[in-house]
Motif scaffolding. Structure first.
Motif, PDB file in Angstrom:
ATOM      1  N   GLN A  74       0.778  -1.173   0.085  1.00 30.33           N
ATOM      2  CA  GLN A  74       0.020  -0.051   0.062  1.00 30.33           C
ATOM      3  C   GLN A  74       0.828   1.360   0.037  1.00 30.33           C
ATOM      4  O   GLN A  74       1.466   1.547   1.117  1.00 30.33           O
ATOM      5  N   ASP A  76       1.473   5.491  -0.018  1.00 30.03           N
ATOM      6  CA  ASP A  76       0.927   6.690   0.279  1.00 30.03           C
ATOM      7  C   ASP A  76       1.892   7.815  -0.047  1.00 30.03           C
ATOM      8  O   ASP A  76       2.993   7.345  -0.421  1.00 30.03           O
ATOM      9  N   ARG A 116      -8.737  -2.715  -4.002  1.00 29.80           N
ATOM     10  CA  ARG A 116      -9.044  -2.101  -2.785  1.00 29.80           C
ATOM     11  C   ARG A 116      -9.540  -3.279  -1.701  1.00 29.80           C
ATOM     12  O   ARG A 116     -10.366  -3.928  -2.116  1.00 29.80           O
ATOM     13  N   ARG A 120      -7.937  -0.345   1.797  1.00 28.23           N
ATOM     14  CA  ARG A 120      -6.577  -0.040   1.708  1.00 28.23           C
ATOM     15  C   ARG A 120      -6.310  -0.223   0.188  1.00 28.23           C
ATOM     16  O   ARG A 120      -6.755  -1.323  -0.449  1.00 28.23           O
ATOM     17  N   GLY A 122      -3.865  -0.887  -3.077  1.00 29.89           N
ATOM     18  CA  GLY A 122      -2.762  -1.445  -3.183  1.00 29.89           C
ATOM     19  C   GLY A 122      -2.542  -2.506  -4.337  1.00 29.89           C
ATOM     20  O   GLY A 122      -3.493  -2.776  -5.006  1.00 29.89           O
TER      21      GLY A 122
END
Length: 163
Positions: A74, A76, A116, A120, A122
């Motif tokens: 994941q 960000d 998803r 989350r 990723g």
């Protein structure tokens, strides 16, 4: 340039054209070496981040196959987290904790192909060793046009391109 005085001693009144040209050539070489070294550091920083990302992804693939568990990478804006599916819930990996992006880099990724899982977003890594296809781009924050894109297919075959 040296000119003799009437008493036979010499006195310097300035530099010859040859002396000035030698100094200019030396300065040009020093400046060009400095510029080349600075450009190399930026590319090295981009490549180091790219290699770190590849390493985390490859480790996740190996662990997913070895443990026969589902993994999720994941990303960000601050870095990348690795999650593992244990007993019907996602748990953050203790073996590879949160990996921050290097200072001074801007990281972007394409959400096409990402999945998803419980909120989350990723890339999945299956126990079979297959992964979700994707693409990520590492760029210098100060120079958004200087960067490298890294893409991979479902078998984690890497394709990178400088931009």
């Amino acid at each position: 340039m040296f000119r003799p005085k009437p008493d036979g001693t010499s006195c310097q009144q300035g530099f010859t054209l040859l002396e000035l040209m030698v100094v200019m050539v030396i300065m040009a070489v020093v400046v060009s070496v400095g510029v080349l070294n600075l450009g190399g550091n930026e590319q090295a920083q981009l490549r180091a981040q790219q290699k770190q990302f590849q390493g985390v992804f490859e480790w996740a693939r190996d662990q997913a196959t070895f443990e026969q568990k589902l993994f999720l990478l994941q990303p960000d804006e601050k870095g990348i987290r690795l999650w593992v599916r244990r007993q019907a819930e996602w748990v953050e990996s203790a073996r590879i904790p949160f990996r921050p992006w290097q200072e001074g880099l801007k990281v972007e990724w394409k959400t096409v192909g990402m999945v998803r899982q419980e909120g989350r977003l990723g890339w999945l890594v299956w126990p079979s060793g297959e992964v979700t296809e994707g693409e990520i781009r590492f760029a210098l924050s100060a120079k958004a046009d200087v960067g490298e894109s890294l893409a991979w297919d479902g078998f984690l075959q890497w394709k990178n391109s400088e931009e």
